[in-house]
Design an enzyme around this catalytic site. Structure first.
Site, short mmCIF file in Angstrom:
data_model
loop_
_atom_site.label_atom_id
_atom_site.label_comp_id
_atom_site.label_asym_id
_atom_site.label_seq_id
_atom_site.Cartn_x
_atom_site.Cartn_y
_atom_site.Cartn_z
N ASP A 11 8.70 6.54 0.70
CA ASP A 11 8.11 5.42 -0.02
C ASP A 11 8.48 5.60 -1.49
O ASP A 11 8.73 6.72 -1.94
CB ASP A 11 6.59 5.40 0.18
CG ASP A 11 5.94 4.25 -0.55
OD1 ASP A 11 6.41 3.11 -0.41
OD2 ASP A 11 4.96 4.49 -1.28
N ASP A 13 6.90 3.82 -4.73
CA ASP A 13 5.81 3.89 -5.72
C ASP A 13 4.71 4.81 -5.20
O ASP A 13 4.15 4.58 -4.13
CB ASP A 13 5.25 2.50 -5.99
CG ASP A 13 6.34 1.50 -6.44
OD1 ASP A 13 7.49 1.92 -6.62
OD2 ASP A 13 6.02 0.31 -6.60
N THR A 53 10.50 0.60 0.77
CA THR A 53 9.45 0.21 -0.17
C THR A 53 9.07 -1.26 -0.04
O THR A 53 9.93 -2.14 0.00
CB THR A 53 9.88 0.53 -1.63
OG1 THR A 53 8.88 0.11 -2.54
CG2 THR A 53 11.21 -0.12 -2.00
N ASN A 54 7.77 -1.53 0.05
CA ASN A 54 7.26 -2.89 -0.06
C ASN A 54 7.30 -3.27 -1.53
O ASN A 54 6.82 -2.50 -2.38
CB ASN A 54 5.81 -2.98 0.43
CG ASN A 54 5.68 -2.93 1.94
OD1 ASN A 54 6.64 -3.09 2.68
ND2 ASN A 54 4.45 -2.70 2.40
N SER A 56 6.10 -6.49 -3.08
CA SER A 56 5.50 -7.83 -3.07
C SER A 56 5.50 -8.47 -4.45
O SER A 56 5.25 -9.68 -4.56
CB SER A 56 4.08 -7.77 -2.53
OG SER A 56 3.23 -7.11 -3.45
N CYS A 92 11.31 -4.53 0.74
CA CYS A 92 10.81 -5.79 1.31
C CYS A 92 10.08 -6.59 0.25
O CYS A 92 8.98 -6.21 -0.15
CB CYS A 92 9.89 -5.52 2.50
SG CYS A 92 9.26 -7.06 3.20
#
Length: 170
Positions: A11, A13, A53-54, A56, A92
């Site tokens: 991951d 962050d 990593t997300n 958004s 993503c």
């Protein structure tokens, strides 16, 4: 069948860089203590290191997809400058509650806890899930790993190198 490449899914962050709240600008980039050393050691042991990593913030309109890509490329360069190779980055930008129409999705297959990014990396890089694992800091990371069929380990802060040493039994 030939055995695939071992990989560590990381991951971003909270694991590789400090989570400063949607970081996307160079002055917001702070490496987690021990992160370059951890990646360098994993490289030396033959692991492909892959960021999953997300992000958004793109869907939320906080920064653009290009800014996200540039920031991820900057992270890869910062690690490379310390002899630590990140072999691939999967991000993503989708979110169900986004404000940017193109990035709104009710449950995107890449958005953790869904395993899409991990499964794509496995397919695209010839990764052997049986020799691979994930390091994340959120329950969604652990669930994505589970759904992808790889062990997940929860990093709760501190020194990533020490965490990886413990994981590897050194």
């Amino acid at each position: 069948m030939t055995s695939g490449v071992p990989a560590v899914f990381l991951d971003r962050d909270g694991v590789l860089i400090e989570d400063t709240g949607y970081p996307h600008l160079e002055d917001q980039l702070r490496l987690v203590p021990g992160a370059p050393e951890a990646v360098r050691q994993l490289n030396q042991l033959g692991f492909l290191c892959v960021i999953v990593t997300n992000q958004s913030g793109v869907a939320r309109g906080l920064f653009s997809e290009d800014q996200m890509k540039a920031f991820n490329a900057l992270i890869v360069r910062k690690f490379a400058a310390k002899g630590a190779v990140i072999g691939a980055v999967y991000a993503c930008p989708f979110h169900s509650e986004g404000r940017v129409e193109a990035w709104i999705h009710p449950d995107h297959p890449d958005r953790k806890p869904n395993p899409g990014m991990i499964l794509r990396a496995i397919a695209e890089h010839g990764i052997d899930p049986a020799k691979s694992f994930l390091i994340g800091d959120q329950p969604s990371d652990m669930e994505a790993a589970r759904r992808a069929g790889v062990p997940g380990f929860r990093f709760e802060g501190g020194d990533l190198y020490a965490f990886v040493q413990d994981l590897l039994g050194h």
